[in-house]
Motif scaffolding. Structure first.
Motif, mmCIF file in Angstrom:
data_model
loop_
_atom_site.group_PDB
_atom_site.id
_atom_site.type_symbol
_atom_site.label_atom_id
_atom_site.label_comp_id
_atom_site.label_asym_id
_atom_site.label_seq_id
_atom_site.Cartn_x
_atom_site.Cartn_y
_atom_site.Cartn_z
ATOM 1 N N GLU A 168 34.411 -10.863 21.420
ATOM 2 C CA GLU A 168 33.194 -11.535 21.860
ATOM 3 C C GLU A 168 33.505 -12.975 22.247
ATOM 4 O O GLU A 168 34.389 -13.612 21.662
ATOM 5 C CB GLU A 168 32.133 -11.499 20.751
ATOM 6 N N ALA A 169 32.790 -13.467 23.246
ATOM 7 C CA ALA A 169 32.958 -14.847 23.692
ATOM 8 C C ALA A 169 32.279 -15.787 22.693
ATOM 9 O O ALA A 169 31.215 -15.439 22.164
ATOM 10 C CB ALA A 169 32.356 -15.024 25.083
ATOM 11 N N PRO A 170 32.856 -16.944 22.425
ATOM 12 C CA PRO A 170 32.266 -17.852 21.429
ATOM 13 C C PRO A 170 30.844 -18.293 21.764
ATOM 14 O O PRO A 170 30.019 -18.463 20.871
ATOM 15 C CB PRO A 170 33.239 -19.040 21.409
ATOM 16 N N HIS A 171 30.538 -18.450 23.055
ATOM 17 C CA HIS A 171 29.198 -18.910 23.429
ATOM 18 C C HIS A 171 28.143 -17.803 23.329
ATOM 19 O O HIS A 171 26.949 -18.077 23.471
ATOM 20 C CB HIS A 171 29.206 -19.512 24.845
ATOM 21 N N LYS A 206 24.794 -20.368 13.146
ATOM 22 C CA LYS A 206 23.701 -21.151 13.724
ATOM 23 C C LYS A 206 23.735 -22.591 13.225
ATOM 24 O O LYS A 206 23.457 -23.530 13.979
ATOM 25 C CB LYS A 206 22.353 -20.517 13.365
ATOM 26 N N SER A 207 24.074 -22.765 11.964
ATOM 27 C CA SER A 207 24.074 -24.103 11.367
ATOM 28 C C SER A 207 25.179 -24.987 11.933
ATOM 29 O O SER A 207 25.136 -26.203 11.803
ATOM 30 C CB SER A 207 24.235 -23.998 9.844
ATOM 31 N N ARG A 208 26.169 -24.377 12.558
ATOM 32 C CA ARG A 208 27.299 -25.144 13.100
ATOM 33 C C ARG A 208 27.035 -25.680 14.503
ATOM 34 O O ARG A 208 27.768 -26.546 14.982
ATOM 35 C CB ARG A 208 28.554 -24.272 13.143
ATOM 36 N N GLY A 209 26.055 -25.121 15.175
ATOM 37 C CA GLY A 209 25.834 -25.519 16.558
ATOM 38 C C GLY A 209 26.800 -24.782 17.460
ATOM 39 O O GLY A 209 26.804 -23.557 17.501
ATOM 40 N N GLU A 210 27.664 -25.505 18.157
ATOM 41 C CA GLU A 210 28.616 -24.877 19.085
ATOM 42 C C GLU A 210 29.722 -24.150 18.326
ATOM 43 O O GLU A 210 30.299 -24.683 17.386
ATOM 44 C CB GLU A 210 29.233 -25.941 20.000
ATOM 45 N N VAL A 211 30.000 -22.924 18.744
ATOM 46 C CA VAL A 211 31.078 -22.135 18.154
ATOM 47 C C VAL A 211 32.234 -22.103 19.151
ATOM 48 O O VAL A 211 32.033 -21.857 20.340
ATOM 49 C CB VAL A 211 30.623 -20.696 17.843
ATOM 50 N N LYS A 212 33.441 -22.349 18.668
ATOM 51 C CA LYS A 212 34.609 -22.375 19.549
ATOM 52 C C LYS A 212 35.654 -21.365 19.096
ATOM 53 O O LYS A 212 35.653 -20.920 17.960
ATOM 54 C CB LYS A 212 35.221 -23.777 19.569
ATOM 55 N N GLY A 213 36.573 -21.036 20.003
ATOM 56 C CA GLY A 213 37.712 -20.210 19.653
ATOM 57 C C GLY A 213 37.592 -18.755 20.050
ATOM 58 O O GLY A 213 36.522 -18.265 20.387
ATOM 59 N N GLU A 214 38.732 -18.064 20.010
ATOM 60 C CA GLU A 214 38.778 -16.632 20.296
ATOM 61 C C GLU A 214 38.159 -15.877 19.125
ATOM 62 O O GLU A 214 38.457 -16.163 17.967
ATOM 63 C CB GLU A 214 40.221 -16.180 20.497
#
Length: 295
Positions: A176-179, A224-232
């Protein structure tokens, strides 16, 4: 002479004649490459890369100077044929992707099948694989699982896939894509139930490797609490519990949901149908057809 080592510890040269090698490369940590992969990459005539810039990082790290050519999803139709011509001329070619095993949610299938059709030997050089690494460390059952690549970016199609695994007796594995991971987990909660166990494996083998394990609703709130999620990201979904503890409640029909919305929001059927279609991730016309069928 460039050689391989067999299990008996004896030196063995690369396969005689033209050969297509499918070489697994690191998915993050450059140390995750096999000695056999290095020997093959040094010994072949050509390396076909998904992205030459990414592959060059690995080659430079190990002092490999073999010539590279680009082979990716946008040119594989023509490039596969060109590479097979080289193979039929006697060349040894290694195919690599940006990370992991060629052909797994990456380019490669067209060249592999074309090489086989032309009776060119195809030799796998095993190594790192993101979904397999995530699976074995997930804590979910590995005796029976299904890997399905990337989930659709379209909500309706994604929810259809999730509906199909509601009662699955095996662990399900997706990329899945991080966004999109948050909205995907929202769909998991709605379709499979918030109690369904999931694992989000992020940046496997890399510096910020992380495994989030727990119920879908808990993992969703964490991200959700983290805001932006990054990475593979690799998303793993546990099999349905035998006694239904994790199963989602029966899906409410379009007709039932439209009636609920009309009552709760004091709107007419047309407005309610529009809202329900959006909730379910389907087109308004599809929702309308289902509504008519149930009348």
């Amino acid at each position: 002479m460039t050689s391989e080592i067999d299990l008996a510890g004896k030196s063995k040269p690369l396969d005689p004649g033209p050969t297509l090698y499918l070489v697994a490369t690191p998915i993050g940590n450059l140390d995750d490459i096999t000695l056999r992969a290095l020997r093959v990459l040094k010994g072949v005539d050509l390396i076909a890369c998904e992205d030459t810039r990414q592959t060059q990082k690995v080659l430079n790290h190990y002092g490999i100077t073999t010539r590279c050519v680009s082979y990716h999803e946008h040119n594989e139709m023509t490039k596969a044929a060109e590479l097979v011509v080289d193979l039929e001329g006697g060349a040894k070619i290694a195919m690599v992707t940006d990370a992991g095993m060629p052909g797994i949610s990456d380019p490669g299938f067209r060249l592999i099948t074309l090489a086989i059709r032309h009776h060119v030997p195809v030799v796998p050089i095993p190594g790192a694989s993101a979904f397999l690494a995530a699976l074995v460390a997930s804590g979910l059952p590995t005796d029976s699982f299904r890997f399905s690549g990337f989930l659709s970016a379209k909500r309706g199609e994604r929810r259809t896939v999730l509906e199909s695994i509601r009662t699955s007796p095996r662990t399900q594995v997706f990329y899945e894509a991080p966004h999109r991971i948050v909205e995907t987990l929202e769909d998991v909660v709605e379709v499979l139930g918030g109690a369904r166990h999931v694992v989000v494996a992020r940046e496997v083998t890399k510096l910020h490797e992380e495994f989030l394990r727990g119920r879908a609703e808990e993992i969703l709130e964490t991200l959700k609490s983290r805001g932006e999620v990054k990475g593979e990201i690799t998303l793993l979904i546990a099999k349905a519990e035998e006694h239904g503890q994790d199963a989602a409640p029966a899906r409410v029909s379009v007709r039932q949901r439209v009636a609920q919305v009309m009552s709760e929001d004091s709107v007419d059927e047309k407005a309610a149908l529009k809202k329900v279609a959006k909730e379910m991730g389907v087109s308004k016309s599809e929702a309308y057809r289902e509504l008519q069928r149930s009348k």
